[in-house]
Design a protein around this motif. Sequence first.
Motif, PDB file in Angstrom:
ATOM      1  N   VAL A 132     -10.098   5.847  -8.848  1.00  0.00           N
ATOM      2  CA  VAL A 132     -10.227   4.390  -8.761  1.00  0.00           C
ATOM      3  C   VAL A 132      -8.872   3.748  -8.489  1.00  0.00           C
ATOM      4  CG1 VAL A 132     -10.749   2.294 -10.085  1.00  0.00           C
ATOM      5  CG2 VAL A 132     -12.273   4.274 -10.230  1.00  0.00           C
ATOM      6  N   LEU A 133      -7.844   4.222  -9.199  1.00  0.00           N
ATOM      7  CA  LEU A 133      -6.507   3.658  -9.042  1.00  0.00           C
ATOM      8  C   LEU A 133      -5.948   3.942  -7.652  1.00  0.00           C
ATOM      9  CD1 LEU A 133      -4.414   2.089 -10.749  1.00  0.00           C
ATOM     10  CD2 LEU A 133      -3.305   4.266 -11.199  1.00  0.00           C
ATOM     11  N   ASN A 134      -6.140   5.154  -7.163  1.00  0.00           N
ATOM     12  CA  ASN A 134      -5.644   5.505  -5.828  1.00  0.00           C
ATOM     13  C   ASN A 134      -6.313   4.680  -4.743  1.00  0.00           C
ATOM     14  OD1 ASN A 134      -3.776   7.458  -6.611  1.00  0.00           O
ATOM     15  ND2 ASN A 134      -5.294   9.088  -6.649  1.00  0.00           N
ATOM     16  N   GLU A 135      -7.622   4.503  -4.861  1.00  0.00           N
ATOM     17  CA  GLU A 135      -8.338   3.698  -3.871  1.00  0.00           C
ATOM     18  C   GLU A 135      -7.899   2.240  -3.939  1.00  0.00           C
ATOM     19  OE1 GLU A 135     -12.402   4.388  -4.795  1.00  0.00           O
ATOM     20  OE2 GLU A 135     -12.489   6.356  -3.785  1.00  0.00           O
ATOM     21  N   GLY A 136      -7.718   1.749  -5.155  1.00  0.00           N
ATOM     22  CA  GLY A 136      -7.279   0.368  -5.316  1.00  0.00           C
ATOM     23  C   GLY A 136      -5.876   0.152  -4.791  1.00  0.00           C
ATOM     24  N   TYR A 137      -4.996   1.133  -5.032  1.00  0.00           N
ATOM     25  CA  TYR A 137      -3.621   1.021  -4.549  1.00  0.00           C
ATOM     26  C   TYR A 137      -3.585   0.988  -3.027  1.00  0.00           C
ATOM     27  CZ  TYR A 137       1.226   2.310  -3.565  1.00  0.00           C
ATOM     28  OH  TYR A 137       2.500   2.346  -3.076  1.00  0.00           O
ATOM     29  N   ALA A 138      -4.423   1.800  -2.398  1.00  0.00           N
ATOM     30  CA  ALA A 138      -4.482   1.816  -0.934  1.00  0.00           C
ATOM     31  C   ALA A 138      -4.929   0.461  -0.397  1.00  0.00           C
ATOM     32  CB  ALA A 138      -5.427   2.921  -0.459  1.00  0.00           C
ATOM     33  N   GLU A 139      -5.894  -0.153  -1.063  1.00  0.00           N
ATOM     34  CA  GLU A 139      -6.382  -1.459  -0.626  1.00  0.00           C
ATOM     35  C   GLU A 139      -5.330  -2.546  -0.833  1.00  0.00           C
ATOM     36  OE1 GLU A 139     -10.038  -2.306  -2.562  1.00  0.00           O
ATOM     37  OE2 GLU A 139     -11.129  -0.647  -1.629  1.00  0.00           O
ATOM     38  N   VAL A 140      -4.593  -2.455  -1.927  1.00  0.00           N
ATOM     39  CA  VAL A 140      -3.567  -3.452  -2.212  1.00  0.00           C
ATOM     40  C   VAL A 140      -2.380  -3.293  -1.267  1.00  0.00           C
ATOM     41  CG1 VAL A 140      -1.826  -4.138  -3.915  1.00  0.00           C
ATOM     42  CG2 VAL A 140      -4.203  -3.787  -4.629  1.00  0.00           C
ATOM     43  N   ARG A 141      -2.070  -2.061  -0.904  1.00  0.00           N
ATOM     44  CA  ARG A 141      -0.876  -1.796  -0.087  1.00  0.00           C
ATOM     45  C   ARG A 141      -0.993  -2.379   1.314  1.00  0.00           C
ATOM     46  NH1 ARG A 141      -0.844   3.423  -0.479  1.00  0.00           N
ATOM     47  NH2 ARG A 141      -1.477   3.964   1.639  1.00  0.00           N
ATOM     48  N   GLN A 142      -2.177  -2.355   1.890  1.00  0.00           N
ATOM     49  CA  GLN A 142      -2.328  -2.803   3.267  1.00  0.00           C
ATOM     50  C   GLN A 142      -1.930  -4.261   3.493  1.00  0.00           C
ATOM     51  OE1 GLN A 142      -2.702  -0.793   5.862  1.00  0.00           O
ATOM     52  NE2 GLN A 142      -2.518   0.731   4.219  1.00  0.00           N
ATOM     53  N   PRO A 143      -2.313  -5.200   2.627  1.00  0.00           N
ATOM     54  CA  PRO A 143      -1.839  -6.581   2.825  1.00  0.00           C
ATOM     55  C   PRO A 143      -0.317  -6.689   2.740  1.00  0.00           C
ATOM     56  CG  PRO A 143      -3.700  -6.542   1.317  1.00  0.00           C
ATOM     57  CD  PRO A 143      -3.294  -5.124   1.534  1.00  0.00           C
ATOM     58  N   TRP A 144       0.310  -5.876   1.895  1.00  0.00           N
ATOM     59  CA  TRP A 144       1.776  -5.881   1.819  1.00  0.00           C
ATOM     60  C   TRP A 144       2.364  -5.430   3.144  1.00  0.00           C
ATOM     61  CZ3 TRP A 144       5.029  -6.613  -2.682  1.00  0.00           C
ATOM     62  CH2 TRP A 144       4.331  -6.964  -3.843  1.00  0.00           C
TER      63      TRP A 144
END
Length: 216
Positions: A132-144
């Motif tokens: 869950v954390l890895n998937e969430g981090y990937a989603e958060v990273r893209q806008p950055w």
Amino acid sequence: MARVSQEHLDARRRQILDGAALCFARNGFHATSMQDVLKEVDLSAGAVYRYFSGKEELIAAIVTEVLQEVGDAFEAVGEQSPPPPPDVMVGQVMGRMLGLRPGLVEDGAAVFPRLIIQVWAETLRNDELAKVLNEGYAEVRQPWVRLVERYQAAGMMRADVPAESVARTMIAAAQGFVAQMALFGNAPVDILQDGLRGLMSLGGPAPRDPGGSQAG
């Protein structure tokens, strides 16, 4: 019998999540029992289990929500046009995150940093949570990454460094500041902003000699 409104159901779920988050931030996931959560939220077992089957589901819900809130906070700041300078942007995201839950305060300090540390630690032993954390981090990273590309296009950042590398480093700076707050006590977000502004003032690479000669 009167039907319970959706607003009431949402408020009750929020009460349970906030109470559980306080318990987890205070004592960690393993030292916190469902009885601790029931006592914190002052609800019966039946009332809590109506929303969550147990502690693992509570943990997953809190982690998912935190990741969503981080993404939403960044999206709100990143949509500004023109975008704020990088140091201001990171400070705004951090400030928004720390102020999202007025109820998540203990002894006058926000518990969000301590909760994040507990989440990171739990992912080292919980494969499902790590996913869950890895998937969430990937989603958060893209806008950055997209925002860094905007900075580079506007000449606010060097364009010879991969946007992905810059984005990951900016995230790491925010994560590191959260860790410092959890370990050493709350600190003003201004400290992070000032530090980033200082790092951004470093000069670029030395200019190349057009003739290719070297001093010697």
